[in-house]
Design a protein around this motif. Structure first.
Motif, PDB file in Angstrom:
ATOM      1  N   ASN A 276       0.859  -1.179   0.000  1.00 49.52           N
ATOM      2  CA  ASN A 276       0.000   0.000   0.000  1.00 49.52           C
ATOM      3  C   ASN A 276       0.904   1.240   0.000  1.00 49.52           C
ATOM      4  N   PRO A 277       0.585   2.282  -0.788  1.00 52.98           N
ATOM      5  CA  PRO A 277       1.469   3.460  -0.852  1.00 52.98           C
ATOM      6  C   PRO A 277       1.761   4.088   0.502  1.00 52.98           C
ATOM      7  N   ARG A 278       0.762   4.157   1.393  1.00 47.86           N
ATOM      8  CA  ARG A 278       1.015   4.763   2.705  1.00 47.86           C
ATOM      9  C   ARG A 278       1.954   3.891   3.538  1.00 47.86           C
ATOM     10  N   GLU A 279       1.781   2.567   3.411  1.00 50.37           N
ATOM     11  CA  GLU A 279       2.679   1.656   4.131  1.00 50.37           C
ATOM     12  C   GLU A 279       4.119   1.839   3.636  1.00 50.37           C
ATOM     13  N   PHE A 280       4.279   1.941   2.318  1.00 49.90           N
ATOM     14  CA  PHE A 280       5.591   2.180   1.721  1.00 49.90           C
ATOM     15  C   PHE A 280       6.157   3.500   2.229  1.00 49.90           C
ATOM     16  N   ALA A 281       5.307   4.543   2.243  1.00 44.95           N
ATOM     17  CA  ALA A 281       5.744   5.871   2.662  1.00 44.95           C
ATOM     18  C   ALA A 281       6.165   5.894   4.120  1.00 44.95           C
ATOM     19  N   GLU A 282       5.462   5.145   4.963  1.00 40.85           N
ATOM     20  CA  GLU A 282       5.795   5.127   6.389  1.00 40.85           C
ATOM     21  C   GLU A 282       7.181   4.528   6.628  1.00 40.85           C
ATOM     22  N   ILE A 283       7.499   3.481   5.884  1.00 41.72           N
ATOM     23  CA  ILE A 283       8.837   2.877   6.028  1.00 41.72           C
ATOM     24  C   ILE A 283       9.903   3.875   5.605  1.00 41.72           C
ATOM     25  N   LEU A 284       9.686   4.508   4.463  1.00 43.69           N
ATOM     26  CA  LEU A 284      10.677   5.456   3.954  1.00 43.69           C
ATOM     27  C   LEU A 284      10.804   6.659   4.880  1.00 43.69           C
ATOM     28  N   ALA A 285       9.670   7.221   5.333  1.00 42.78           N
ATOM     29  CA  ALA A 285       9.704   8.407   6.204  1.00 42.78           C
ATOM     30  C   ALA A 285      10.432   8.101   7.509  1.00 42.78           C
ATOM     31  N   GLY A 286      10.195   6.909   8.051  1.00 46.42           N
ATOM     32  CA  GLY A 286      10.853   6.543   9.297  1.00 46.42           C
ATOM     33  C   GLY A 286      12.367   6.506   9.166  1.00 46.42           C
ATOM     34  N   LYS A 287      12.848   6.108   8.025  1.00 47.12           N
ATOM     35  CA  LYS A 287      14.300   6.052   7.818  1.00 47.12           C
ATOM     36  C   LYS A 287      14.870   7.429   7.480  1.00 47.12           C
ATOM     37  N   LEU A 288      14.062   8.287   6.822  1.00 47.27           N
ATOM     38  CA  LEU A 288      14.557   9.619   6.453  1.00 47.27           C
ATOM     39  C   LEU A 288      14.882  10.457   7.680  1.00 47.27           C
ATOM     40  N   VAL A 289      14.042  10.384   8.704  1.00 51.39           N
ATOM     41  CA  VAL A 289      14.232  11.240   9.886  1.00 51.39           C
ATOM     42  C   VAL A 289      15.432  10.812  10.725  1.00 51.39           C
ATOM     43  N   GLU A 290      16.053   9.694  10.376  1.00 52.07           N
ATOM     44  CA  GLU A 290      17.273   9.304  11.085  1.00 52.07           C
ATOM     45  C   GLU A 290      18.426  10.238  10.735  1.00 52.07           C
ATOM     46  N   ASN A 291      18.263  10.999   9.632  1.00 52.15           N
ATOM     47  CA  ASN A 291      19.261  11.993   9.232  1.00 52.15           C
ATOM     48  C   ASN A 291      18.972  13.292   9.981  1.00 52.15           C
ATOM     49  N   SER A 292      19.951  13.833  10.675  1.00 50.30           N
ATOM     50  CA  SER A 292      19.751  15.042  11.484  1.00 50.30           C
ATOM     51  C   SER A 292      19.381  16.259  10.630  1.00 50.30           C
ATOM     52  N   ALA A 293      19.608  16.180   9.313  1.00 46.97           N
ATOM     53  CA  ALA A 293      19.255  17.294   8.434  1.00 46.97           C
ATOM     54  C   ALA A 293      17.754  17.371   8.199  1.00 46.97           C
ATOM     55  N   ILE A 294      17.030  16.289   8.532  1.00 43.65           N
ATOM     56  CA  ILE A 294      15.584  16.259   8.299  1.00 43.65           C
ATOM     57  C   ILE A 294      14.865  16.320   9.634  1.00 43.65           C
ATOM     58  N   ALA A 295      14.109  17.393   9.826  1.00 43.27           N
ATOM     59  CA  ALA A 295      13.402  17.588  11.096  1.00 43.27           C
ATOM     60  C   ALA A 295      12.131  16.758  11.155  1.00 43.27           C
ATOM     61  N   LYS A 296      11.409  16.688  10.031  1.00 40.05           N
ATOM     62  CA  LYS A 296      10.151  15.941   9.995  1.00 40.05           C
ATOM     63  C   LYS A 296       9.964  15.313   8.621  1.00 40.05           C
ATOM     64  N   ALA A 297       9.323  14.130   8.596  1.00 39.78           N
ATOM     65  CA  ALA A 297       8.892  13.497   7.346  1.00 39.78           C
ATOM     66  C   ALA A 297       7.492  12.947   7.606  1.00 39.78           C
ATOM     67  N   GLU A 298       6.481  13.619   7.089  1.00 41.30           N
ATOM     68  CA  GLU A 298       5.094  13.299   7.417  1.00 41.30           C
ATOM     69  C   GLU A 298       4.357  12.778   6.186  1.00 41.30           C
ATOM     70  N   ILE A 299       3.468  11.806   6.409  1.00 40.44           N
ATOM     71  CA  ILE A 299       2.688  11.203   5.332  1.00 40.44           C
ATOM     72  C   ILE A 299       1.430  12.034   5.123  1.00 40.44           C
ATOM     73  N   ALA A 300       1.107  12.287   3.874  1.00 41.25           N
ATOM     74  CA  ALA A 300      -0.098  13.054   3.551  1.00 41.25           C
ATOM     75  C   ALA A 300      -0.848  12.367   2.425  1.00 41.25           C
ATOM     76  N   GLY A 301      -2.184  12.433   2.495  1.00 39.06           N
ATOM     77  CA  GLY A 301      -3.007  11.904   1.417  1.00 39.06           C
ATOM     78  C   GLY A 301      -2.745  10.431   1.181  1.00 39.06           C
ATOM     79  N   PRO A 302      -2.748  10.022  -0.071  1.00 44.74           N
ATOM     80  CA  PRO A 302      -2.600   8.591  -0.387  1.00 44.74           C
ATOM     81  C   PRO A 302      -1.182   8.053  -0.257  1.00 44.74           C
TER      82      PRO A 302
END
Length: 557
Positions: A62-88
């Motif tokens: 599911n696209p949101r499931e895919f996005a959640e995995i990716l967003a969770g790994k993105l925020v491990e970088n200190s340069a990224i303050a937030k990675a939030e899922i929106a819409g589909p």
């Protein structure tokens, strides 16, 4: 973190997730580049990507499931303050203040190279624009093509394209006969021929020809001899005058191609023979035709008329082939509104030679619309120099080169353009070029004032660029490379003009809310220094953008 760096980080994060087994997807299914864009609302973050929606189906997720995995790994970088899922399945990304502020350092490190790329390196584009007949000054429509064409050439070069700027002189045919007859009539003090050219410039050229050739007694020549005399010398003078007008307008060409040379060299006959070999030339009613209907044209076209002379279209064949033989991967023609019916036959011609035609193909035709000048609410319809049309020199004389170029390029070329001479000649914010140039001059003034107060760029703490005004200005600066790329791909130089106006607005707003120099009761601090970096980075981007439009960036106004 620049948009390019963020896109690269997203891709590397996806590769890690795939390698670790969190996402089941072949690495070869990843796109070559991940696209990041500015969200429509700044409340949604600095950047957004739809990569999860692109790849989820291939990963049986599911696209949101895919996005959640990716967003969770993105925020491990200190340069990224937030990675939030929106819409589909969109991912909205907010950078840390330090990562966002680093853009100022990057811009100043890159300097004039910021916004430029090598994305289209290896491509050669032959860009033909203006191409006014050598029978009079450049009219206002030609002036628009001069500004737009030269700006497009600069923008294409900024993406790595090798551009050949070409001017085609129609010096073969009836218009030259009418021009030389008009010169002869002026020299003899006679009325302008019914189908001839009027205006003070005709009298000026006729008299100049006589001054430069006192050895010729006009009264001793027959009409045919006298007209040929003015054809030979008058066309050269008009040609030289047009070149000077363009050079003064900061428009220079790599190639000045004469139509007459196609006929003299045998190129026209060779082009027809090549098509004949492919079986698309036939004879009917004593003429030779090309079966262009086989390639999308609405009717077949004559190339050799019943009198044995080549039709105008035959010259088009030879000229296109000549450009391709000279190494052009793409031939781009910029034509006026009266040439709209020209597209079908030209595209058919390219296909008949085995090429492709359309946007980004071997042959691409851009059609421009008319320019109307108004003054005090009334249309300006006549030139003192040309007599019947408004010419380039009229606009430059009123507005100057910078305002003339900018006003001609800031609207989409396929829309009718109205220029108010009162506005473009004014030193007010109603004049778009003044508004942008004033923003640049203000960045220079701020830098000079900062130096006087001991504020320098010796140190830089990007995390201090954390105010809403800082964020808005940084966001505007980050968009510039994408704007240049879009303007090149879509052949729309006006995008750069509209962007730099937006950037100037963001800077003026930032200037009203941010101090670069300390107040009388305080000393220099790291925040002042950080804002000087941002101020100077803004000036660099404004100068870069204006340079692509052939407009100067004055340090004082």
């Amino acid at each position: 973190m620049t948009p390019e760096e963020l896109a690269a980080f997203i891709k590397s994060t996806l590769e890690t997730a795939i390698t670790d087994g969190e996402i089941s997807l072949p690495l070869t299914d990843l796109p070559a580049e991940i696209k990041v864009e500015r969200p429509r609302s700044r409340e949604h973050g600095d950047w957004a990507t739809n990569v999860a929606m692109q790849l989820a189906k291939k990963a049986s997720m599911n696209p949101r499931e895919f996005a959640e995995i990716l967003a969770g790994k993105l925020v491990e970088n200190s340069a990224i303050a937030k990675a939030e899922i929106a819409g589909p399945g969109f991912i909205n990304i907010t950078l840390s203040a330090a990562a966002a502020g680093e853009l100022a350092r990057f811009i100043l490190t890159q300097g004039q190279a910021y916004g430029r790329s090598t994305a289209e390196a290896g491509t050669t584009v032959n860009l033909e624009f203006v191409s006014a007949n050598p029978t009079g000054p450049i009219h206002i429509g030609g002036a628009r093509w001069a500004a737009v064409g030269d700006s497009l050439a600069r923008i294409l070069e900024a993406t790595g394209v090798t551009v050949v700027r070409e001017y085609y002189f129609n010096d073969h045919g009836a218009q030259i006969d009418r021009f030389s007859a008009s010169l002869l009539a002026a020299a003899r003090g006679q009325e302008t021929p019914e189908d001839g050219y009027g205006g003070a410039y005709i009298q000026d050229i006729a008299q100049q020809v006589l001054r430069e050739h006192p050895e010729v007694a006009l009264e001793t020549l027959s009409d045919v001899q006298a007209q040929e005399f003015f054809r030979t010398h008058g066309v050269n003078l008009m040609f030289a005058s047009i070149k000077r007008e363009l050079a003064d307008f900061r428009v220079n060409f790599d190639v000045f191609f004469h139509e007459d040379s196609l006929h003299e060299s045998g190129a026209v006959a060779a082009a027809i023979d090549r098509l004949a070999e492919s079986g698309v030339v036939y004879e009917q009613d004593g003429a030779k035709w090309i079966r262009t209907t086989d390639f999308g044209d609405d009717k077949d076209r004559v190339v050799i008329k019943t009198d044995g002379n080549a039709a105008y279209f035959a010259g088009d064949l030879a000229y296109y082939l000549d450009k391709r033989n000279r190494g052009a991967d793409q031939v781009v023609l910029m034509l006026g509104a009266d040439h709209h019916g020209y597209i079908g036959r030209m595209y058919a011609m390219a296909r008949a030679f085995g090429d492709t035609a359309g946007k980004g193909e071997n042959l691409e035709i851009l059609i421009g619309q008319l320019v109307n000048l108004v003054k005090d609410g009334e249309p300006v319809r006549m030139s003192k120099r040309a007599g019947t049309v408004v010419v380039l020199d009229d606009l430059v004389g009123v507005a100057g080169v910078d305002a003339a170029r900018y006003s001609l390029v800031r609207a989409a070329m396929d829309t009718t353009l109205e220029i108010d001479l009162g506005v473009v000649s004014s030193n007010t914010n109603d004049n778009p070029v003044y508004y942008v140039q004033y923003a640049y001059a203000r960045t220079c003034s701020v830098a000079r004032n900062a130096a006087e107060h001991g504020v320098t760029r010796t140190d830089f703490e990007p995390s201090l660029l954390d105010s809403p005004a800082d964020n808005e200005l940084l966001a505007a600066l980050a968009k510039y490379p994408e704007i240049v790329s879009q303007a090149a791909q879509l052949r729309e130089p006006h995008r750069v003009a509209r962007y730099v106006e937006e950037l100037a607005g963001a800077y003026h707003a930032w200037y009203g809310k941010s101090r670069v120099t300390p107040r009388a009761d305080e000393g220099v601090c790291a925040t002042h220094q950080a804002r000087l970096w941002l101020n100077d980075a803004t000036g660099q981007v404004i100068a870069n953008a204006l340079g692509l439009l052939g407009v100067t960036a004055p340090e004082k106004m």
